[in-house]
Design a protein around this motif. Structure first.
Motif, PDB file in Angstrom:
ATOM      1  N   VAL A   1     158.268 103.771 166.928  1.00  0.00           N
ATOM      2  CA  VAL A   1     158.459 102.848 168.053  1.00  0.00           C
ATOM      3  C   VAL A   1     157.366 101.781 168.051  1.00  0.00           C
ATOM      4  O   VAL A   1     157.648 100.593 168.252  1.00  0.00           O
ATOM      5  CB  VAL A   1     158.492 103.625 169.391  1.00  0.00           C
ATOM      6  N   GLY A   2     156.137 102.176 167.793  1.00  0.00           N
ATOM      7  CA  GLY A   2     155.046 101.214 167.730  1.00  0.00           C
ATOM      8  C   GLY A   2     155.236 100.204 166.614  1.00  0.00           C
ATOM      9  O   GLY A   2     155.006  99.003 166.795  1.00  0.00           O
ATOM     10  N   SER A   3     155.675 100.670 165.456  1.00  0.00           N
ATOM     11  CA  SER A   3     155.929  99.763 164.329  1.00  0.00           C
ATOM     12  C   SER A   3     157.067  98.801 164.653  1.00  0.00           C
ATOM     13  O   SER A   3     156.985  97.606 164.333  1.00  0.00           O
ATOM     14  CB  SER A   3     156.282 100.555 163.077  1.00  0.00           C
ATOM     15  N   TYR A   4     158.115  99.321 165.262  1.00  0.00           N
ATOM     16  CA  TYR A   4     159.248  98.471 165.613  1.00  0.00           C
ATOM     17  C   TYR A   4     158.813  97.339 166.541  1.00  0.00           C
ATOM     18  O   TYR A   4     159.127  96.171 166.306  1.00  0.00           O
ATOM     19  CB  TYR A   4     160.343  99.304 166.276  1.00  0.00           C
ATOM     20  N   TYR A   5     158.083  97.671 167.594  1.00  0.00           N
ATOM     21  CA  TYR A   5     157.682  96.636 168.549  1.00  0.00           C
ATOM     22  C   TYR A   5     156.649  95.684 167.960  1.00  0.00           C
ATOM     23  O   TYR A   5     156.647  94.498 168.291  1.00  0.00           O
ATOM     24  CB  TYR A   5     157.192  97.258 169.854  1.00  0.00           C
ATOM     25  N   ALA A   6     155.775  96.169 167.071  1.00  0.00           N
ATOM     26  CA  ALA A   6     154.816  95.272 166.412  1.00  0.00           C
ATOM     27  C   ALA A   6     155.544  94.281 165.512  1.00  0.00           C
ATOM     28  O   ALA A   6     155.245  93.078 165.522  1.00  0.00           O
ATOM     29  CB  ALA A   6     153.810  96.086 165.618  1.00  0.00           C
ATOM     30  N   LEU A   7     156.511  94.763 164.752  1.00  0.00           N
ATOM     31  CA  LEU A   7     157.284  93.863 163.889  1.00  0.00           C
ATOM     32  C   LEU A   7     158.143  92.906 164.705  1.00  0.00           C
ATOM     33  O   LEU A   7     158.291  91.730 164.350  1.00  0.00           O
ATOM     34  CB  LEU A   7     158.151  94.673 162.926  1.00  0.00           C
ATOM     35  N   TYR A   8     158.703  93.383 165.798  1.00  0.00           N
ATOM     36  CA  TYR A   8     159.514  92.526 166.657  1.00  0.00           C
ATOM     37  C   TYR A   8     158.652  91.404 167.245  1.00  0.00           C
ATOM     38  O   TYR A   8     159.054  90.241 167.261  1.00  0.00           O
ATOM     39  CB  TYR A   8     160.141  93.359 167.779  1.00  0.00           C
ATOM     40  N   TRP A   9     157.450  91.760 167.700  1.00  0.00           N
ATOM     41  CA  TRP A   9     156.544  90.760 168.258  1.00  0.00           C
ATOM     42  C   TRP A   9     156.141  89.732 167.204  1.00  0.00           C
ATOM     43  O   TRP A   9     156.116  88.534 167.461  1.00  0.00           O
ATOM     44  CB  TRP A   9     155.305  91.434 168.829  1.00  0.00           C
TER      45      TRP A   9
END
Length: 70
Positions: A37-45
């Motif tokens: 989840v952290g990786s997903y939101y970091a990449l999305y940002w």
């Protein structure tokens, strides 16, 4: 280990296999889920930030092209 601690532990029954399954797998699964989840939101940002910069660059290019035409 103290004798009183050993006596307390001797009277306890073994936990159920169902509970042991959760005790054994909850921490690794939770860590993996948090990492995903952290990786997903970091990449999305990062994607949104780059997209915003690209749109700003394209807008500046349009402005300079229109300025050349007039």
């Amino acid at each position: 280990m103290k004798t009183s601690a050993m006596l307390r532990n001797a009277h306890r029954s073994q936990p159920s296999p169902h509970a042991m399954l959760y005790r054994r797998w909850a921490k690794p699964v939770g860590k993996s889920l948090a990492l995903c989840v952290g990786s997903y939101y970091a990449l999305y940002w990062a994607w949104e930030w780059l997209e915003k910069d690209e749109q700003r660059y394209q807008l500046e290019q349009r402005k300079t092209e229109l300025a050349k035409l007039t």
